[in-house]
Design an enzyme around this catalytic site. Structure first.
Site, PDB file in Angstrom:
ATOM      1  N   GLY A   1       0.841  -1.196   0.000  1.00  0.00           N
ATOM      2  CA  GLY A   1       0.000   0.000   0.000  1.00  0.00           C
ATOM      3  C   GLY A   1       0.874   1.243   0.000  1.00  0.00           C
ATOM      4  CB  SER A   2       0.057   4.733   0.753  1.00  0.00           C
ATOM      5  OG  SER A   2      -0.439   4.601   2.079  1.00  0.00           O
TER       6      SER A   2
ATOM      7  CD  GLU B   1       4.914  -3.699  -3.649  1.00  0.00           C
ATOM      8  OE1 GLU B   1       5.103  -2.529  -4.025  1.00  0.00           O
ATOM      9  OE2 GLU B   1       3.987  -4.416  -4.037  1.00  0.00           O
TER      10      GLU B   1
ATOM     11  CB  CYS C   1       3.298  -0.075  -6.518  1.00  0.00           C
ATOM     12  SG  CYS C   1       3.585  -1.775  -6.848  1.00  0.00           S
TER      13      CYS C   1
ATOM     14  N   GLY D   1       2.526   2.263   5.428  1.00  0.00           N
ATOM     15  CA  GLY D   1       3.712   1.565   5.919  1.00  0.00           C
ATOM     16  C   GLY D   1       4.312   2.211   7.162  1.00  0.00           C
TER      17      GLY D   1
HETATM   18  C1  UN1 Z   1       1.733  -3.540  -7.631  1.00  0.00           C
HETATM   19  O1  UN1 Z   1       1.431  -2.596  -8.375  1.00  0.00           O
HETATM   20  O2  UN1 Z   1       1.506  -3.481  -6.396  1.00  0.00           O
HETATM   21  O3  UN1 Z   1       5.443  -5.402 -11.850  1.00  0.00           O
HETATM   22  C2  UN1 Z   1       2.299  -4.806  -8.109  1.00  0.00           C
HETATM   23  C3  UN1 Z   1       4.229  -5.193 -11.975  1.00  0.00           C
HETATM   24  C4  UN1 Z   1       3.281  -6.268 -11.510  1.00  0.00           C
HETATM   25  C5  UN1 Z   1       3.043  -6.155 -10.055  1.00  0.00           C
HETATM   26  C6  UN1 Z   1       2.668  -4.791  -9.569  1.00  0.00           C
HETATM   27  N1  UN1 Z   1       3.832  -7.554 -11.832  1.00  0.00           N
HETATM   28  O4  UN1 Z   1       3.784  -4.174 -12.472  1.00  0.00           O
END
Ligand code: UN1
Length: 501
Positions: free
Chosen positions: A235-236, A257, A291, A240
């Protein structure tokens, strides 16, 4: 058929009792049209405590099942996922707004990690280590850790859970999953698919994989529980900052993450046609809501005027709309708050001298927050360019010196993913070197997003430092015991210590 009806049909097909989807206080909406899909009764801190107790009981049995047999469960899960791919992918599109190929791609990512984890179940290796003492043997053994709490985000509503769950299960751990409040139905469907595999497996302990639908109090109960030795949270960075210290305060382990503010560098020798495609997918794909989405681009002076106008043109013509009713490549933002966050960032960038292309709301169809992806040409790397806005905004800036471009790319708080586009070996290798990108993912001639599951996934700095998915990320889900065995009749002490009684 309305999306509500279609959702109910898919869930019923997966064996979910949809009668529970009326009358609760939690709601699920589709970002495609804004239509409400269901009402649900959320879990609470109290029901989470009960689930943790059940997971603890499941752990005492599951940790004793041989790892290759645990892998058999994950093999069955992959079979069920293959069978359910179309339905689950469709639900990802309905509830998270992804275009069909990305919805299906997300399920494929689940299948891939399952296949990986099945292999891993026969490769949980520890080292044998040379010992300084005669007649001794030293080795390490990897043991199951205990219940794993998984907190996942709306943008990968099921894949990130599966990365964690597939590894946790073969490593001998039960899982407790708190999905995003924005995507509860996809989570319920995904859990139903795993439940099918569990039923076929037969003798797994009850409550090996539990789903907890609810708000922050559910996450909080997992995060503070000493019976959940590992929290894996996506998440953000703001989230975290709350989760990390709370887990650390009880000496728990966390895999974080968090945010990314991923950049690409386009060098003079880059293949510009290929770079254009990579940038388009990285920055506009998933409506900029990965992300790993590309958010900043540093383009060399010598090619800026050839490349950036082409990019602006591609942005102006990319198909935006309901991806289930058209061949749109850019679907909706998740909700109104995401739209407002995007507009606020664009306004802030304009006041900092940014030159804006696109970014406006596209009113097709009404109900969803559809936007034309935005490019903002910046002359300096200042806020909001230095922050992650979870929307399709690409900040573009000129550079003249490659090392300066690396410094700009590293000059933000997040450290998830990065790319360089070059055909110059020295630039490529410098970018990948210790003096290059400071991110957990550093690529050459491909975009920042769309990582395969075989590599370890995660990033540095404010991205949180966690690693999930492939490589040796499994070690995060186990505890390591160092074992020294004395098969001699003497007791030599290490470091030459003498202690004769
Ligand atoms: C995410 O956006 O939290 O590498 C994961 C990627 C994907 C996973 C993204 N396999 O864009």
């Amino acid at each position: 058929m309305t999306l509500t009806t279609e959702t109910a049909t898919i869930l019923t097909g997966l064996g979910v009792d949809t009668n529970r989807f009326t009358g609760g206080t939690m709601e699920s909406f589709t970002p495609l049209t804004g239509e409400r899909l269901a009402e649900l009764t959320p879990d609470t801190a109290a029901t989470t405590q009960e689930a943790i107790a059940r997971a603890k009981a499941a752990f005492t049995a599951w940790r004793l099942v041989p790892a290759p047999r645990r892998g058999e469960l994950v093999r069955l899960w992959a079979e069920e996922l293959r069978a359910a791919k179309a339905d689950l992918g469709r639900l990802v599109s309905i509830e998270a707004g992804k275009i069909p190929s990305e919805g299906l791609g997300e399920v494929q990512e689940m299948i891939d990690i399952c296949d990986f984890a099945v292999g891993l179940s026969r490769q949980i290796y520890g080292l044998t280590i040379a010992t300084e003492r005669p007649g001794h043997r030293m080795m390490e053994t990897w043991h199951p850790l205990g219940p794993v709490g998984i907190i996942s985000a709306f943008n990968f509503p099921v894949a990130v859970w599966s990365w964690n769950t597939a590894l946790a299960l073969v490593c001998g751990n039960p899982v407790l999953w708190k999905p995003s409040e924005k995507t509860p139905l996809t989570a319920i469907a995904a859990q139903a698919v795993l439940d099918r595999a569990l039923a076929r497996f037969g003798d797994a302990p009850a409550h090996l994989a539990q789903l907890l639908i609810g708000g922050p109090e559910v996450g909080e109960a997992l995060v503070v529980s000493p019976d959940v030795p590992l929290i894996s949270a996506t998440g953000s960075t703001r989230m975290g900052r709350i989760v990390g210290p709370k887990v650390a305060a009880r000496f728990g382990r966390s895999i974080l993450e968090l945010g990314g503010n991923n950049a690409g560098i386009v060098c003079p020798s880059a293949d510009l046609d290929m770079t254009l495609r990579a940038v388009a997918f990285g920055a506009m794909g998933t409506a900029g809501q990965r992300c790993t989405s590309l958010r900043r681009l540093f383009v060399h002076d010598s090619i800026y005027d050839a490349f950036v106008p082409r990019l602006v043109k591609a942005y102006a013509s990319v198909r935006v709309g309901n991806p289930l009713e058209s061949d749109a490549l850019v679907g909706p933002l998740i909700d109104r708050a995401a739209f407002e966050g995007m507009q606020a960032a664009l306004n802030a960038a304009a006041t900092m001298g940014g030159k804006l292309h696109g970014g406006e709301r596209v009113e097709v169809p009404p109900g969803g927050y559809y936007v034309r992806p935005a490019i903002v040409e910046m002359t300096e790397q200042v806020a909001p360019m230095t922050e992650e806005t979870f929307a399709p905004i690409l900040y573009v800036q000129r550079y003249s010196d490659f090392e300066q471009a690396i410094a700009l790319q590293n000059g933000v708080a997040a450290g998830l993913s990065s790319s360089v586009f070059t055909r110059d070996l020295q630039e490529a290798e410098l970018f990948l070197s210790a003096a290059g990108s400071d991110c957990g993912i550093a690529n050459v001639n491909i975009g920042t997003s769309g990582a395969e599951i075989g590599g370890a996934f995660g990033g540095e700095k404010e991205t949180g430092g966690g690693r999930e998915s492939g490589s040796d990320a499994w070690k995060g889900y186990m505890r390591r015991a160092t074992n020294t065995v004395n098969y001699s009749r003497d007791l030599p002490l290490a470091q030459g210590v003498v202690f004769d009684i």
